[in-house]
Write a protein that holds these residues in place. Structure first.
Motif, PDB file in Angstrom:
ATOM      1  N   ALA A 172       0.839  -1.224  -0.062  1.00 55.36           N
ATOM      2  CA  ALA A 172       0.034   0.055  -0.116  1.00 55.36           C
ATOM      3  C   ALA A 172       0.566   1.033   0.231  1.00 55.36           C
ATOM      4  CB  ALA A 172      -0.992  -0.263   1.157  1.00 55.36           C
ATOM      5  N   THR A 173       1.514   0.949   0.954  1.00 56.20           N
ATOM      6  CA  THR A 173       3.142   2.433   0.676  1.00 56.20           C
ATOM      7  C   THR A 173       3.344   2.258  -0.612  1.00 56.20           C
ATOM      8  OG1 THR A 173       3.797   2.278   3.190  1.00 56.20           O
ATOM      9  CG2 THR A 173       5.009   3.366   1.522  1.00 56.20           C
ATOM     10  N   VAL A 174       3.940   1.351  -1.299  1.00 54.05           N
ATOM     11  CA  VAL A 174       4.161   1.597  -2.848  1.00 54.05           C
ATOM     12  C   VAL A 174       3.670   1.526  -3.484  1.00 54.05           C
ATOM     13  CG1 VAL A 174       5.489   0.441  -4.434  1.00 54.05           C
ATOM     14  CG2 VAL A 174       6.148  -0.299  -2.242  1.00 54.05           C
ATOM     15  N   ARG A 175       2.512   1.931  -3.495  1.00 53.04           N
ATOM     16  CA  ARG A 175       1.451   2.266  -3.950  1.00 53.04           C
ATOM     17  C   ARG A 175       1.495   3.576  -4.405  1.00 53.04           C
ATOM     18  NH1 ARG A 175      -0.747  -2.244  -6.966  1.00 53.04           N
ATOM     19  NH2 ARG A 175      -1.381  -3.925  -5.198  1.00 53.04           N
ATOM     20  N   ARG A 176       1.292   4.097  -3.107  1.00 50.13           N
ATOM     21  CA  ARG A 176       1.444   5.385  -3.080  1.00 50.13           C
ATOM     22  C   ARG A 176       2.575   6.504  -3.351  1.00 50.13           C
ATOM     23  NH1 ARG A 176      -0.631   4.426   2.282  1.00 50.13           N
ATOM     24  NH2 ARG A 176       1.286   3.723   3.190  1.00 50.13           N
ATOM     25  N   TRP A 177       3.446   6.043  -2.852  1.00 52.32           N
ATOM     26  CA  TRP A 177       4.774   6.412  -3.947  1.00 52.32           C
ATOM     27  C   TRP A 177       4.440   6.188  -5.469  1.00 52.32           C
ATOM     28  CZ3 TRP A 177       8.963   2.536  -1.102  1.00 52.32           C
ATOM     29  CH2 TRP A 177       9.133   3.142   0.526  1.00 52.32           C
ATOM     30  N   ILE A 178       3.726   4.908  -5.491  1.00 51.61           N
ATOM     31  CA  ILE A 178       4.261   5.130  -7.399  1.00 51.61           C
ATOM     32  C   ILE A 178       3.239   6.581  -7.997  1.00 51.61           C
ATOM     33  CG2 ILE A 178       3.070   3.726  -9.386  1.00 51.61           C
ATOM     34  CD1 ILE A 178       3.768   1.221  -7.617  1.00 51.61           C
ATOM     35  N   ALA A 179       1.198   6.538  -6.917  1.00 50.53           N
ATOM     36  CA  ALA A 179       0.985   8.159  -7.395  1.00 50.53           C
ATOM     37  C   ALA A 179       1.176   8.640  -6.839  1.00 50.53           C
ATOM     38  CB  ALA A 179      -0.349   7.829  -6.450  1.00 50.53           C
ATOM     39  N   LYS A 180       2.410   8.900  -6.196  1.00 52.82           N
ATOM     40  CA  LYS A 180       2.978  10.620  -5.925  1.00 52.82           C
ATOM     41  C   LYS A 180       4.246  10.569  -7.052  1.00 52.82           C
ATOM     42  CE  LYS A 180       4.220  11.949  -1.931  1.00 52.82           C
ATOM     43  NZ  LYS A 180       3.930  13.177  -1.654  1.00 52.82           N
ATOM     44  N   SER A 181       4.804   9.644  -7.728  1.00 49.46           N
ATOM     45  CA  SER A 181       5.793   8.937  -8.910  1.00 49.46           C
ATOM     46  C   SER A 181       5.130  10.230 -10.095  1.00 49.46           C
ATOM     47  CB  SER A 181       6.144   8.326  -9.042  1.00 49.46           C
ATOM     48  OG  SER A 181       6.836   8.232  -9.758  1.00 49.46           O
ATOM     49  N   ARG A 182       3.963   9.531 -10.542  1.00 51.03           N
ATOM     50  CA  ARG A 182       2.345   9.939 -11.293  1.00 51.03           C
ATOM     51  C   ARG A 182       2.713  11.657 -11.421  1.00 51.03           C
ATOM     52  NH1 ARG A 182       1.084   5.354 -13.802  1.00 51.03           N
ATOM     53  NH2 ARG A 182       0.465   3.687 -12.717  1.00 51.03           N
ATOM     54  N   GLU A 183       2.149  11.499  -9.594  1.00 52.95           N
ATOM     55  CA  GLU A 183       1.940  13.445 -10.075  1.00 52.95           C
ATOM     56  C   GLU A 183       2.615  14.015 -10.161  1.00 52.95           C
ATOM     57  OE1 GLU A 183       0.370  14.013  -5.980  1.00 52.95           O
ATOM     58  OE2 GLU A 183      -0.321  12.253  -5.450  1.00 52.95           O
ATOM     59  N   ARG A 184       4.269  13.274  -9.725  1.00 52.01           N
ATOM     60  CA  ARG A 184       5.487  14.826 -10.364  1.00 52.01           C
ATOM     61  C   ARG A 184       5.862  14.587 -12.176  1.00 52.01           C
ATOM     62  NH1 ARG A 184       8.505  15.078  -5.486  1.00 52.01           N
ATOM     63  NH2 ARG A 184       7.384  15.296  -3.694  1.00 52.01           N
ATOM     64  N   GLY A 185       5.324  13.498 -12.456  1.00 52.86           N
ATOM     65  CA  GLY A 185       5.241  13.579 -13.552  1.00 52.86           C
ATOM     66  C   GLY A 185       6.228  12.779 -14.019  1.00 52.86           C
ATOM     67  N   PHE A 186       7.066  12.057 -13.455  1.00 47.81           N
ATOM     68  CA  PHE A 186       8.107  10.359 -13.685  1.00 47.81           C
ATOM     69  C   PHE A 186       7.300   9.572 -14.338  1.00 47.81           C
ATOM     70  CE2 PHE A 186       9.864  12.921  -9.696  1.00 47.81           C
ATOM     71  CZ  PHE A 186      11.003  13.783 -10.634  1.00 47.81           C
ATOM     72  N   LEU A 187       5.994   9.144 -14.003  1.00 44.21           N
ATOM     73  CA  LEU A 187       5.379   8.001 -14.555  1.00 44.21           C
ATOM     74  C   LEU A 187       4.161   8.752 -15.347  1.00 44.21           C
ATOM     75  CD1 LEU A 187       5.180   5.229 -11.917  1.00 44.21           C
ATOM     76  CD2 LEU A 187       6.420   5.315 -14.083  1.00 44.21           C
ATOM     77  N   PRO A 188       3.741   7.920 -16.568  1.00 43.33           N
ATOM     78  CA  PRO A 188       2.703   8.603 -16.902  1.00 43.33           C
ATOM     79  C   PRO A 188       0.831   8.572 -16.357  1.00 43.33           C
ATOM     80  CG  PRO A 188       2.824   6.414 -18.083  1.00 43.33           C
ATOM     81  CD  PRO A 188       3.877   7.243 -17.380  1.00 43.33           C
ATOM     82  N   PRO A 189       0.358   8.663 -16.644  1.00 42.37           N
ATOM     83  CA  PRO A 189      -0.729   8.309 -15.344  1.00 42.37           C
ATOM     84  C   PRO A 189      -0.882   6.811 -15.809  1.00 42.37           C
ATOM     85  CG  PRO A 189      -0.974  10.474 -17.295  1.00 42.37           C
ATOM     86  CD  PRO A 189      -0.337  10.185 -17.422  1.00 42.37           C
ATOM     87  N   GLY A 190      -1.945   6.595 -14.754  1.00 43.52           N
ATOM     88  CA  GLY A 190      -2.309   5.283 -14.485  1.00 43.52           C
ATOM     89  C   GLY A 190      -3.382   5.009 -15.356  1.00 43.52           C
ATOM     90  N   ARG A 191      -3.768   3.292 -16.399  1.00 43.33           N
ATOM     91  CA  ARG A 191      -4.929   3.754 -17.312  1.00 43.33           C
ATOM     92  C   ARG A 191      -5.009   2.383 -16.161  1.00 43.33           C
ATOM     93  NH1 ARG A 191      -1.143   1.698 -22.548  1.00 43.33           N
ATOM     94  NH2 ARG A 191      -0.166   0.571 -21.029  1.00 43.33           N
ATOM     95  N   VAL A 192      -6.754   2.591 -17.355  1.00 45.11           N
ATOM     96  CA  VAL A 192      -7.914   1.726 -15.674  1.00 45.11           C
ATOM     97  C   VAL A 192      -7.466   0.271 -16.432  1.00 45.11           C
ATOM     98  CG1 VAL A 192     -10.673   1.573 -16.007  1.00 45.11           C
ATOM     99  CG2 VAL A 192      -9.997   3.684 -16.055  1.00 45.11           C
TER     100      VAL A 192
END
Length: 196
Positions: A172-192
């Motif tokens: 769950a913590t890792v998923r929050r880090w991934i979401a933060k990485s998306r917010e900062r533009g290091f990863l593209p937005p997630g796909r459904v």
């Protein structure tokens, strides 16, 4: 760290076994910020990607751009007996005709992708294992997380559980880090419909 004219910085590891020599200079492109443009490492121990990832480039550049350090770095090295003799390093690797010594092959590195010019293969280099970032989630950590995430997806592996195993953090913590990485533009937005 020691700061010398010509943009040179020497940083030693806490164990004193590893030394990194860096040269910073103005990157141009409308920015007057000093950035690392040259790095060399010497160590009593074998050097690997794991050793390089502990070099605090962001911290070094931050200090280099502070007024007192920058003043020392921007001085002319000729006033102090000249800088290190590294300009002719490439000449050691070519013959008198300017041709590369053999055996040789070309490896080009770009954004974590290694392309072997001799065989025409392209593969993504496996990133260094992630360490738990502690309480402070830096941009550097989020960039490393994004690189690991992309590599794991390319390998067909589920990123969140793998990163959790590497860092010792709950999924769950890792998923929050991934979401933060998306917010900062290091990863593209997630796909459904895509796990991650």
């Amino acid at each position: 760290m020691i700061y010398r004219p010509g943009g040179w910085i020497r940083a030693k590891g806490a164990d004193e076994d590893t030394t990194v020599y860096l040269q910073v200079r103005d990157s141009g492109e409308g920015s007057s910020r000093l950035n690392v443009h040259y790095a060399a490492m010497a160590s009593e121990k074998p050097i690997s990607v794991h050793v390089w990832r502990f070099v605090p480039f962001e911290h070094i550049e931050q200090h280099a751009n502070e007024k007192n350090y920058r003043r020392a770095l921007e001085r002319d090295p000729e006033e102090f007996g000249g800088g290190p003799a590294l300009d002719d390093m490439d000449s050691y690797f070519v013959d008198e005709n300017g041709e590369a010594w053999q055996p040789a092959h070309t490896v080009r590195m770009r954004d974590g992708v290694v392309s072997d010019g001799a065989r025409g293969r392209r593969k993504t280099a496996e990133p260094a294992r992630l360490a738990h970032p502690g309480r402070r989630i830096s941009d550097e950590f989020l960039r490393d997380l994004a690189a690991t995430y992309r590599w794991l997806v390319d390998e067909g592996r589920a990123p969140a559980p793998e990163i959790a195993e590497q860092t010792g953090a709950p999924v769950a913590t890792v998923r929050r880090w991934i979401a933060k990485s998306r917010e900062r533009g290091f990863l593209p937005p997630g796909r459904v419909g895509r796990a991650g």
